[in-house]
Write a protein that holds these residues in place. Structure first.
Motif, PDB file in Angstrom:
ATOM      1  N   VAL A 129      48.455 -21.311  49.776  1.00  0.00           N
ATOM      2  CA  VAL A 129      47.591 -20.392  49.035  1.00  0.00           C
ATOM      3  C   VAL A 129      48.393 -19.145  48.657  1.00  0.00           C
ATOM      4  CG1 VAL A 129      45.395 -21.159  49.990  1.00  0.00           C
ATOM      5  CG2 VAL A 129      46.703 -19.386  51.190  1.00  0.00           C
ATOM      6  N   LYS A 130      47.970 -18.515  47.578  1.00  0.00           N
ATOM      7  CA  LYS A 130      48.646 -17.321  47.084  1.00  0.00           C
ATOM      8  C   LYS A 130      47.844 -16.086  47.496  1.00  0.00           C
ATOM      9  CE  LYS A 130      50.353 -15.129  42.848  1.00  0.00           C
ATOM     10  NZ  LYS A 130      50.372 -15.179  41.355  1.00  0.00           N
ATOM     11  N   ILE A 131      48.498 -15.169  48.198  1.00  0.00           N
ATOM     12  CA  ILE A 131      47.867 -13.935  48.666  1.00  0.00           C
ATOM     13  C   ILE A 131      48.833 -12.780  48.421  1.00  0.00           C
ATOM     14  CG2 ILE A 131      47.010 -12.678  50.708  1.00  0.00           C
ATOM     15  CD1 ILE A 131      46.291 -15.448  51.902  1.00  0.00           C
ATOM     16  N   ASN A 132      48.304 -11.670  47.988  1.00  0.00           N
ATOM     17  CA  ASN A 132      49.110 -10.466  47.801  1.00  0.00           C
ATOM     18  C   ASN A 132      49.103  -9.679  49.110  1.00  0.00           C
ATOM     19  OD1 ASN A 132      50.514  -8.258  46.721  1.00  0.00           O
ATOM     20  ND2 ASN A 132      48.618  -7.280  46.034  1.00  0.00           N
ATOM     21  N   ALA A 137      45.752  -8.465  51.026  1.00  0.00           N
ATOM     22  CA  ALA A 137      45.579  -8.231  52.458  1.00  0.00           C
ATOM     23  C   ALA A 137      46.625  -7.227  52.918  1.00  0.00           C
ATOM     24  CB  ALA A 137      45.700  -9.534  53.236  1.00  0.00           C
ATOM     25  N   ILE A 138      46.168  -6.192  53.607  1.00  0.00           N
ATOM     26  CA  ILE A 138      47.064  -5.119  54.009  1.00  0.00           C
ATOM     27  C   ILE A 138      47.093  -4.967  55.524  1.00  0.00           C
ATOM     28  CG2 ILE A 138      45.210  -3.391  53.707  1.00  0.00           C
ATOM     29  CD1 ILE A 138      47.397  -1.375  52.911  1.00  0.00           C
ATOM     30  N   ASP A 139      48.274  -4.662  56.053  1.00  0.00           N
ATOM     31  CA  ASP A 139      48.398  -4.337  57.470  1.00  0.00           C
ATOM     32  C   ASP A 139      49.590  -3.411  57.674  1.00  0.00           C
ATOM     33  OD1 ASP A 139      47.018  -5.761  60.142  1.00  0.00           O
ATOM     34  OD2 ASP A 139      48.907  -4.756  60.541  1.00  0.00           O
ATOM     35  N   GLN A 191      54.432 -10.878  58.342  1.00  0.00           N
ATOM     36  CA  GLN A 191      55.377 -12.005  58.288  1.00  0.00           C
ATOM     37  C   GLN A 191      54.699 -13.292  58.753  1.00  0.00           C
ATOM     38  OE1 GLN A 191      58.684 -10.626  60.646  1.00  0.00           O
ATOM     39  NE2 GLN A 191      59.643  -9.542  58.928  1.00  0.00           N
ATOM     40  N   PHE A 192      53.928 -13.205  59.828  1.00  0.00           N
ATOM     41  CA  PHE A 192      53.180 -14.366  60.307  1.00  0.00           C
ATOM     42  C   PHE A 192      52.171 -14.804  59.256  1.00  0.00           C
ATOM     43  CE2 PHE A 192      49.710 -16.584  62.296  1.00  0.00           C
ATOM     44  CZ  PHE A 192      50.286 -17.345  63.310  1.00  0.00           C
ATOM     45  N   ALA A 193      51.448 -13.829  58.680  1.00  0.00           N
ATOM     46  CA  ALA A 193      50.416 -14.133  57.678  1.00  0.00           C
ATOM     47  C   ALA A 193      51.022 -14.804  56.441  1.00  0.00           C
ATOM     48  CB  ALA A 193      49.682 -12.857  57.290  1.00  0.00           C
ATOM     49  N   GLU A 194      52.183 -14.335  56.031  1.00  0.00           N
ATOM     50  CA  GLU A 194      52.861 -14.936  54.872  1.00  0.00           C
ATOM     51  C   GLU A 194      53.247 -16.387  55.172  1.00  0.00           C
ATOM     52  OE1 GLU A 194      54.933 -11.092  52.669  1.00  0.00           O
ATOM     53  OE2 GLU A 194      55.995 -12.064  54.338  1.00  0.00           O
ATOM     54  N   SER A 195      53.710 -16.634  56.380  1.00  0.00           N
ATOM     55  CA  SER A 195      54.066 -18.008  56.776  1.00  0.00           C
ATOM     56  C   SER A 195      52.835 -18.904  56.787  1.00  0.00           C
ATOM     57  CB  SER A 195      54.713 -18.010  58.166  1.00  0.00           C
ATOM     58  OG  SER A 195      55.922 -17.296  58.158  1.00  0.00           O
ATOM     59  N   LEU A 196      51.729 -18.361  57.285  1.00  0.00           N
ATOM     60  CA  LEU A 196      50.478 -19.117  57.319  1.00  0.00           C
ATOM     61  C   LEU A 196      49.997 -19.448  55.909  1.00  0.00           C
ATOM     62  CD1 LEU A 196      48.164 -20.241  59.125  1.00  0.00           C
ATOM     63  CD2 LEU A 196      47.035 -18.015  58.871  1.00  0.00           C
ATOM     64  N   ALA A 197      50.087 -18.468  55.014  1.00  0.00           N
ATOM     65  CA  ALA A 197      49.666 -18.679  53.627  1.00  0.00           C
ATOM     66  C   ALA A 197      50.528 -19.745  52.952  1.00  0.00           C
ATOM     67  CB  ALA A 197      49.738 -17.364  52.852  1.00  0.00           C
ATOM     68  N   LYS A 198      51.820 -19.705  53.233  1.00  0.00           N
ATOM     69  CA  LYS A 198      52.727 -20.699  52.668  1.00  0.00           C
ATOM     70  C   LYS A 198      52.400 -22.095  53.194  1.00  0.00           C
ATOM     71  CE  LYS A 198      57.653 -21.605  51.929  1.00  0.00           C
ATOM     72  NZ  LYS A 198      59.047 -21.150  52.204  1.00  0.00           N
TER      73      LYS A 198
END
Length: 202
Positions: A88-91, A68-70, A77-84
């Motif tokens: 789930v693991k997301i690049n 996922a790119i932005d 940073q928000f997206a990484e926190s949500l994934a954690k």
């Protein structure tokens, strides 16, 4: 117009929470595609302009291999926190989509776009379509929800003409589905269209 080409413009909007395009939930029409034949036996997925990452997390929970790119570091940073939080693991990539180089070419079986095409400088739409083609694997699927399909001045979001967009993406990809019969949120009903394109195997 130049401001939409700069990361700072978008990052500021996220910092002040001026993100009216954000649904605060995964895109319903995207979720409907997860179990469709179009996505069957495909795994490597790229989400352009992923924002807060709701779609990315939903895809990862459905066992897709998600990148996922932005532009916006704040959004990522928000997206990484949500994934954690969702385990789930997301690049995640904090990068300019247009700068994805040959290391990413022919890497993705699916690319999904919702409210990214309408956010970029309209003068760069052909460049965007070419980049989608470069990033897709042969037989890969490009899924885009065109919004807003209406006459409007200014932006972002910039108005999208369906015929113009179709011609643009059909230059190198095959249109396999175009429908407004999708699960739209109420304010966007009748103002958006789902299209799916396939890259040839050649």
């Amino acid at each position: 117009m130049n401001e939409v080409n700069k990361a700072e413009f978008w990052d500021t909007l996220y910092k002040i929470n001026s993100v009216g395009w954000d649904l605060k939930t995964p895109t319903p029409a995207f979720l409907d595609l997860f179990k469709s034949d179009y996505f069957k036996e495909k795994s490597k997925l790229l989400i352009t302009g992923c924002g807060y990452g709701y779609d990315a997390v939903a895809a990862a929970k459905s066992n897709f291999d998600v990148t996922a790119i932005d532009f916006s570091e704040t959004a990522i940073q928000f997206a990484e926190s949500l994934a954690k939080k969702e385990n789930v693991k997301i690049n995640f990539l904090v990068n300019d989509f247009f700068l994805l180089d040959e290391n990413y070419f022919q890497s993705y079986e699916i690319i999904f776009d919702y409210v990214t095409f309408c956010a970029i400088d309209p003068a760069r739409r052909k460049e965007y379509a070419n980049k989608i083609f470069q990033l897709l694997k042969p037989t890969g699927i490009f899924a885009i929800i065109l919004f807003p399909i209406e006459k409007r001045i200014g932006g972002p979001p910039f108005a999208i003409d369906v015929d113009e967009a179709t011609k643009l993406f059909s230059d190198k990809l095959e249109l396999i589905l175009s429908t407004d019969n999708i699960n739209s949120i109420k304010p966007r009903k009748g103002r958006e269209l789902l299209q799916l394109y396939r890259k040839s195997n050649g």
